[in-house]
Design an enzyme around this catalytic site. Structure first.
Site, PDB file in Angstrom:
ATOM      1  N   ARG A  28      46.930  44.801  23.999  1.00 18.63           N
ATOM      2  CA  ARG A  28      46.875  43.385  24.337  1.00 18.63           C
ATOM      3  C   ARG A  28      48.006  42.607  23.675  1.00 18.63           C
ATOM      4  NH1 ARG A  28      41.920  40.929  25.033  1.00 18.63           N
ATOM      5  NH2 ARG A  28      41.035  42.660  23.839  1.00 18.63           N
ATOM      6  N   ARG A  61      36.934  39.422  32.670  1.00 18.40           N
ATOM      7  CA  ARG A  61      36.737  39.214  31.242  1.00 18.40           C
ATOM      8  C   ARG A  61      35.856  38.000  30.903  1.00 18.40           C
ATOM      9  NH1 ARG A  61      40.652  38.018  28.281  1.00 18.40           N
ATOM     10  NH2 ARG A  61      39.968  39.153  26.427  1.00 18.40           N
ATOM     11  N   CYS A 111      30.799  36.089  45.255  1.00 20.07           N
ATOM     12  CA  CYS A 111      29.385  35.751  45.415  1.00 20.07           C
ATOM     13  C   CYS A 111      28.591  36.077  44.162  1.00 20.07           C
ATOM     14  CB  CYS A 111      28.814  36.480  46.631  1.00 20.07           C
ATOM     15  SG  CYS A 111      29.574  35.953  48.177  1.00 20.07           S
TER      16      CYS A 111
END
Length: 475
Positions: A335, A371, A402
């Site tokens: 990351r 996330r 949805c």
């Protein structure tokens, strides 16, 4: 370790000529000042969490890598993921400067494509992979397998076969079942270097679901209950396995140095017990990654320089006290390398005001970024491409799927006149978004676009309906 690119007099790795020429600014491109260091771990400026090349581009537009974001959206459509190549390279170099004596592995699970493999290799990093798929993609893109580590809490037989066939440098064993399985698969006369992933019993990380250093989760072998010691003894009894070190990973989004220092102390204790019980001195210690970044201005981030300096000092002090040689250190940032280099672009599809709430729906959502639904992550979206006349008000940016939980950013300030057709840009989008994307609602995964020197190029094309239909052979 031999690096694939040489060091120049300034201490950075010299890029191949083709890369340097590609990075040259195009005529008329928007340029940014050169990067010299990572931003401070905590900043509160409006662009503090954006790639370092980000500059204003007129009419409230922003340019990244010298390319206006509106231009990227017009050319490649939305949603689109934008990666600042120079930011990624800069962050790779920052890690090598901070840990010059260590092995730095890029954690491929954060984001992987062939171009990313190429950049990481050119900058001199190793690669941490978690499956035969990641491994095969990296090898076919030219990455040397001997500079890889294969991880995973439940490696399949196919994963292990691929690792042995391709010559992966190290395999991190995560459970006792893998020991016999791997030893049986190693060809006669050969030896496979392995690490043991241990659980040091340290709680660290930004959310309960991403804390992996405690005994109540699925990764690694516990020091506290003796599982790690039992596995170490079993590996040492296998002539086809060469135990070269210990590995641990405490979790993700860790923003303080203290947990890593605690891990170093506990792992040195285990190294000392291994020498005492087995007469073996292990030469390597892999502390994993989990280095936290800021997703919104003002949030904390891990201080890389402080981490490197204090871990080195703790390792030297602890090993001296235990009478051990200092092992070769390894770290695995993912990351922290690619996350802040990414921006995702969405078009607003609708604006709905319901009571006290304003919902701004965009043309992506949890299929390209799960996330927020998984961890409650909060982002800082920004309107780009037009001058907003209205003041900001709190809105909730939602996706098109949805699910009531398809929320990308809750209670964030956007201009009160936000409307369908507007372009929203969300920074810190390079890690664990597209790599975790799904096929939900058959929307299709967005493309990945690299920007550098005023040029944009497609790295990964948009997933089409035809792509998805080709997999369905049920009739």
């Amino acid at each position: 370790m031999s690096h694939p690119t040489p060091l120049n007099p300034s201490g950075n790795r010299t890029l191949p000529r083709a890369v340097r020429e590609t990075a040259a600014p195009a005529s008329g491109a928007v340029t940014a000042p050169p990067r010299t260091a990572l931003r401070p771990p905590s900043g509160d400026g409006p662009l503090s969490v954006w790639p370092g090349s980000t500059t204003p581009a007129g009419h409230d537009d922003l340019a990244v890598g010298g390319v206006p974001l509106t231009e990227v959206a017009d050319r490649f459509g939305t949603p689109s993921y934008v990666l600042d190549e120079d930011e990624i390279r800069h962050r790779c170099r920052a890690y090598l400067r901070a840990f010059p004596e260590a092995e730095v592995y890029y954690a491929a699970k954060a984001f992987l494509c062939r171009a990313m493999v190429h950049w990481v290799r050119e900058e001199g990093l190793g690669l941490d992979v978690c499956s035969a798929g990641e491994l095969e993609l990296a090898v076919t893109a030219g990455f040397p397998p001997e500079r890889m580590v294969l991880h995973g809490n439940a490696k399949s037989p196919a994963d292990l076969r691929a690792a042995l066939r391709l010559g992966v440098g190290r395999i991190a064993l995560d459970n006792t079942s893998e020991i016999a399985r791997l030893a049986a698969a190693v060809p006669a006369g050969a030896r496979q270097k392995v690490l043991i992933r241990v659980v040091p019993g340290i709680a660290a990380g930004g959310h309960a679901k991403i804390r992996t250093g405690t005994d109540d989760q699925k990764f690694g072998l516990s020091i506290a209950d003796g599982s790690a010691q039992h596995a170490i003894a079993r590996v040492l009894s296998q002539p086809r396995l060469e135990l070269v070190g210990l590995h641990c990973h405490l979790g993700s989004q860790i923003t303080t140095v203290k947990p890593y220092l605690s891990a170093v102390r506990r792992l040195i204790g285990l190294l000392a017990r291994i020498r005492e019980q087995h007469g073996v001195t292990l030469p390597e210690l892999d502390l994993g990654g989990g280095h936290g970044v800021a997703y919104r201005p003002g949030e904390p981030a891990l201080d890389l320089a402080a981490l490197a300096a204090r871990v080195r000092a703790e390792l030297a002090r602890g090993c001296a006290a235990a009478g051990l040689p200092v092992p070769r250190l390894a770290v695995e940032p993912g990351r922290a390398v690619v996350g802040p280099a990414g921006v995702v672009l969405y078009r607003v599809l609708s604006v709905k005001r319901t009571g006290a709430h304003t919902f701004v729906a965009v043309d992506g959502g949890m299929s390209d970024n799960p996330r927020p639904a998984l961890y409650g992550v909060r982002y800082a979206p920004r309107l780009v491409g037009r001058d907003a006349a209205a003041a900001t008000e709190p809105v909730t940016v939602v996706g098109r799927h949805c699910e009531a939980g398809d929320v990308l950013a809750a209670d964030v300030p956007l201009p009160a006149d936000v409307r369908p057709g507007d372009l929203l840009a969300v920074p810190v989008a390079g890690a664990y978004q597209l790599s975790m994307a799904s096929g939900y609602n058959l929307v299709g995964r967005p493309p990945v676009v690299a920007v550098t020197g005023g040029r944009a190029r497609l790295l990964v094309r948009r997933e089409s309906l035809a792509d998805m239909q080709e997999r369905d052979i049920g009739l």
